[in-house]
Every structure is written in C-alpha cells, then in structure tokens.
Design an enzyme around this catalytic site. Structure first.
Site, mmCIF file in Angstrom:
data_model
loop_
_atom_site.group_PDB
_atom_site.id
_atom_site.type_symbol
_atom_site.label_atom_id
_atom_site.label_comp_id
_atom_site.label_asym_id
_atom_site.label_seq_id
_atom_site.Cartn_x
_atom_site.Cartn_y
_atom_site.Cartn_z
ATOM 1 N N GLY A 110 0.794 -1.218 0.000
ATOM 2 C CA GLY A 110 0.000 0.000 0.000
ATOM 3 C C GLY A 110 0.825 1.266 0.000
ATOM 4 O O GLY A 110 0.310 2.347 -0.300
ATOM 5 N N ARG A 111 2.121 1.146 0.317
ATOM 6 C CA ARG A 111 2.972 2.338 0.321
ATOM 7 C C ARG A 111 4.416 1.980 -0.024
ATOM 8 O O ARG A 111 5.357 2.621 0.448
ATOM 9 C CB ARG A 111 2.931 3.025 1.686
ATOM 10 C CG ARG A 111 3.344 2.125 2.855
ATOM 11 C CD ARG A 111 3.522 2.934 4.112
ATOM 12 N NE ARG A 111 3.905 2.092 5.241
ATOM 13 C CZ ARG A 111 4.428 2.551 6.359
ATOM 14 N NH1 ARG A 111 4.651 3.840 6.489
ATOM 15 N NH2 ARG A 111 4.738 1.743 7.347
ATOM 16 N N LYS A 168 10.064 2.101 0.676
ATOM 17 C CA LYS A 168 8.922 2.063 1.596
ATOM 18 C C LYS A 168 8.519 3.492 1.939
ATOM 19 O O LYS A 168 9.308 4.253 2.497
ATOM 20 C CB LYS A 168 9.312 1.294 2.868
ATOM 21 C CG LYS A 168 8.188 1.114 3.864
ATOM 22 C CD LYS A 168 8.659 0.251 5.026
ATOM 23 C CE LYS A 168 7.565 0.058 6.060
ATOM 24 N NZ LYS A 168 8.011 -0.818 7.172
ATOM 25 N N ARG A 228 14.594 -0.513 1.562
ATOM 26 C CA ARG A 228 14.717 -1.796 2.260
ATOM 27 C C ARG A 228 15.320 -2.842 1.328
ATOM 28 O O ARG A 228 14.980 -2.916 0.154
ATOM 29 C CB ARG A 228 13.349 -2.256 2.766
ATOM 30 C CG ARG A 228 13.407 -3.552 3.568
ATOM 31 C CD ARG A 228 12.186 -3.715 4.454
ATOM 32 N NE ARG A 228 10.966 -3.911 3.713
ATOM 33 C CZ ARG A 228 9.745 -3.965 4.291
ATOM 34 N NH1 ARG A 228 9.635 -3.818 5.595
ATOM 35 N NH2 ARG A 228 8.665 -4.163 3.557
ATOM 36 N N ASP A 244 0.968 -11.762 6.581
ATOM 37 C CA ASP A 244 1.642 -10.971 5.546
ATOM 38 C C ASP A 244 3.003 -10.480 6.017
ATOM 39 O O ASP A 244 3.774 -9.953 5.213
ATOM 40 C CB ASP A 244 0.772 -9.785 5.114
ATOM 41 C CG ASP A 244 0.382 -8.893 6.281
ATOM 42 O OD1 ASP A 244 -0.375 -9.367 7.151
ATOM 43 O OD2 ASP A 244 0.841 -7.742 6.334
#
Length: 491
Positions: free
Chosen positions: A96-97, A117, A180, A256
């Site tokens: 989502g981001r 991220k 990341r 998740d």
C-alpha cells in the site's frame, strides 16, 4: 548519455524476475515524486556489499533514486499483491505504500530486492496516502541493523531520505522513504493471495519461483512442494527461536509479515523486552496480547498452518492425502523450535553438552527472572561476567540455590570454565536497541536534525558481543515510569 553513465557508475545491476510471474501478483507503477529528497542516512557497508558506489549514492543523484524521483537504469518498479490474516482476520492487502524497484545482483551473484517504503499510493493503498514518517523509517533502520548484527536473519536498511514534505497522522510529521533490502518480499500472504484469488497454475508458478529463488535444492525432490513447506517451517522455527533468545518482540506477526525466505520483516511496533515477562506486549493495537513475547512460537505455528493450507492442491491430488502430508510437517514445528531454543539457552549459560534436566534448569531461571522482574539481557550478561549481585533476583535465596545447580552443571561437562565463559560472551549480547535509547536517538534526529545520537547508538549496536567499555552506557535501564512503553505501526 551522461545521466546513463552516472547511473551505471553507481553500480545498479537490476534484474526483475518477480515481474515475470503472472500478472495478478503485481501492478506496475512508478513511485510518486517527492518535493525535496535529502539523504538522512546511508548504510555504507551494506551498499558496498551490494556492489554500489557509496560516493555516487551520497549525492543528489542518490537521494533522487532513494526518494523515487529517478528510476535507476534496469529497474522496473511494481507493487506486490498479497493477502493476510491480520490479528486473525483474513483480508486482501498488497504493497500500500511501497514500490519494488527490482532485484540487485551483487558482484558475487546474489540477488536482493530493493524496495522503497513510503514511496506513494499504489493500487493496494486502501485509502491510505502511501507515505511514511521520518521517525518510523529511522526506527526500522536502527532495529533491522541491530538484528543483523545479532546474527538474526532480517531485511536490512540501505538508506533513509527525508522528502521535504509533511504527512498527516495524529499530527503533522516530516515525511521519509526507507530503502529496504531483502532476500525477497515473498510472504505467507503472497501464497494466501494466490490460493484465494488466482488460478491453480498461478499458485504453481509462484511455488516454482519460490523454490528456484530460495530453495533450489528442492527442485529435484520427489515432492518439491512438500519440500518447500518443510524448509519454510525449518527456517521459521530457527528464526523465532533466535527472537526469543534476545527478547525480541515482533509485535505484528500477521501472515503478511511472515517471510518465505525466513527473514524478519516489518519493524512497525516491534521492541526488545527489558524485564522478563512472557506476557510482554508493546504494540498499541495488540490489546488482547495475541502477539506477546511468549505467544510468538504459537503464532508462528499458526501462520505456518495457513501457509500449508495454500499448498494443499500442490501437495497431492487427493485432498485427504494432502492434508495428512501438511499436518505431519506442521506438527514438526514445536519440536524444531524448542530444539533451537533450548540449544540457544544452553549456549547462553555456557553449556556445551546435553543433559535431561537442562530444560528444568533454564525454566527455573526464567521463572525467577519473571518473579523478580529481572532484566532479560542484563541478567545473562551478569552471569557471563560473574557479576550476579545488586538486584532483587541476585540477592534472593532462590537464586543462590539455582546458581549452585548451574555451577554443578558446568562442572559435569568436559569443557573448562574458560570455554564456557567464551561461549557465554558470544551468545549474550552486551547491548540491544533498548527502547529508551532508540527514542532518544529518534527525538534528536526528527526534532533537532541531530543524527549524532543515532550514529553513536548504531556504532554500539554494530558489535553487540564486543562487551567494550564504550558500550557500557547503552546497557543501563530506563528510568522508572508509571506508563508502559508503547509502539505503533507507523502507518
């Protein structure tokens, strides 16, 4: 031509194997540009290991890449689709981001995901703004690098940039993007997504891809998908045991957030335990204690059972036989985990060989630590250096009796005390990223723009088993407080 040459000189060497999976698994997208990306911190040793030029990264060009304003040559940005059980409730999720730039191939031929991220909205944002705040991104940098230094498999942090923009949460906060690095971002939730919303051939393609990327030795197995399940279970048993041995609490063990590669992923509401208590919870949203320290092995097994369910159509054509195969593998998890944990506890106590009563010796110490609210890390550190005094635990008669039993246990093994001492030094860290020290570093960086506090903390955490005089200040406990420490997801 000059821009292309500069990008090549940086050392980016992208492949994009994930993008060759069936289309349901991702959405191609470009990170949303930010106003004024500025490098806050760069992980130079990690950059070098990835084959990147640190001088080129520590520039406006590097900041533009880390901020999503410029796409490196060879990258193919995408957002990954996945699902997950969040606090037990199944839902569709996805990045989502975050944006996966691609996979960096190192000079040694290793493959690592490079993900931004906080890089903006995606098709999976579910109403969110797709952005991240500076504090949580710096926090992930600190904790993930500390975990790496402790020898615990983890995603890592290459860089954090401030964006020059403000994001709105409960208040206005400075925006940031974290870069990341991971062996991959494949999750249990990725397989849940495939099993729920994709065709069987898509699920098979995902499983084959995972085997090839992470478990290539299983590609020739008689039942390659059973091999995959077994190996993921093994890695997670070892990983969670490593968490328990240093008092790490993940805080949000949703499916998740369980990596197929066996790495720790997602450092939102995580923290390290001070006083030993299996019921310790730091996350502000974990009101029921589902992901408490003592529950982590059980949640790990639960998550792995959900993974096994996704593989059932691949394990055997007969559903009943598939269930039997999966059940047998899941039932192996507790023994695997406990074996790693007990072995680690023996090492923390300087024990080399095995005796039947070792379990009782360890459990007795932990019970005393909980009763006397003893600090987890400092208790083992004091035992390591024979400085067991000055606390309620060490002054108790019960501990004196336990210590006699422990000393007798050490005397029964053939190894000299000097070797036991060295074993303890190598398995009991002097420092962990204590919550009050992390908050101190974040406050200085975010509120004052002073990164020196964070840099000193990172230096101390980089060699947790050094037991150097310089680390002493980072071993102190926080001042007593009437309010429990709380962590937040940072979304």
């Amino acid at each position: 031509m000059k821009e292309k040459q500069e990008r090549n000189e940086t050392g980016w060497n992208f492949d994009n194997s994930y993008s060759r999976l069936p289309h349901p698994f991702f959405s191609r997208m470009t990170p949303a540009p930010v106003r004024s990306p500025k490098l806050a911190i760069l992980n130079r040793p990690l950059a070098i290991s990835l084959g990147l030029d640190t001088q080129a990264l520590n520039s406006d060009e590097g900041a533009a890449v880390f901020g999503g304003n410029r796409i490196p040559e060879g990258a193919a940005p995408l957002a990954q689709a996945y699902a997950g059980h969040q606090f037990g409730h199944f839902t569709m999720l996805g990045d989502g981001r975050a944006s996966l730039l691609g996979e960096q191939i190192t000079p040694e031929g290793d493959r690592f995901d490079i993900q931004l991220k906080g890089s903006g909205r995606t098709p999976y944002s579910r109403g969110g703004d797709g952005r991240a705040a500076l504090g949580p991104m710096l926090r992930e940098y600190i904790i993930s690098e500390a975990m790496h230094a402790l020898g615990i498999p983890t995603t890592r942090s290459l860089a954090v940039v401030s964006t020059g923009e403000t994001i709105i949460r409960e208040t206005e906060l400075p925006g940031a993007i974290l870069t990341r690095v991971a062996s991959s971002h494949l999750r249990v939730g990725t397989f849940q997504f495939a099993a729920k919303w994709c065709e069987l051939e898509d699920l098979k393609a995902l499983a084959d891809y995972t085997l090839h990327r992470h478990y290539p030795e299983g590609e020739a197995a008689d039942n390659r998908y059973l091999f995959l399940l077994r190996e993921v279970i093994k890695r997670q048993a070892w990983l969670i045991a490593k968490w328990q041995l240093v008092g790490f609490i993940h805080g949000v063990m949703n499916t998740d957030n369980m990596s197929i590669s066996g790495e720790t992923i997602d450092y939102g509401p995580c923290a390290f335990m001070d006083a030993y208590d299996p019921a310790t919870v730091f996350s502000s949203i974990d009101v029921q204690g589902r992901y408490a320290y003592g529950n982590q092995p059980y949640i790990g097994a639960w998550n792995l059972a959900r993974f096994a369910e996704t593989l059932l159509p691949l394990l055997h054509d007969d559903e009943e036989q598939a269930l039997k195969l999966a059940d047998a593998e899941i039932k192996a998890f507790p023994k695997l985990f406990y074996g790693h944990w007990l072995s680690g506890m023996r090492a923390k106590l300087g024990i080399f060989n095995e005796e039947e009563k070792d379990e009782a010796l360890v459990e007795s110490l932990l019970d005393l630590m909980q009763k006397h609210q003893a600090d987890f890390t400092n208790t083992f550190r004091a035992l390591t250096f024979d400085k067991a005094k000055g606390t309620a635990l060490f002054e108790s008669e019960e501990f004196a009796e336990w210590q006699k039993q422990w000393q007798a246990r050490l005397d029964r093994q053939p190894h000299p005390r000097s070797e036991s001492h060295e074993r303890m030094r190598n398995n009991n860290p002097a420092v962990i990223p204590r919550n009050h020290r992390v908050e101190e570093a974040l406050d200085a960086a975010v509120s004052c723009g002073d990164y020196s506090v964070m840099e000193r903390l990172l230096a101390a955490l980089a060699q947790p088993f050094a037991h150097s005089p310089e680390q002493e200040e980072y071993t102190t406990l926080p001042s007593p407080s009437g309010r429990p420490y709380r962590t937040f997801c940072g979304t």
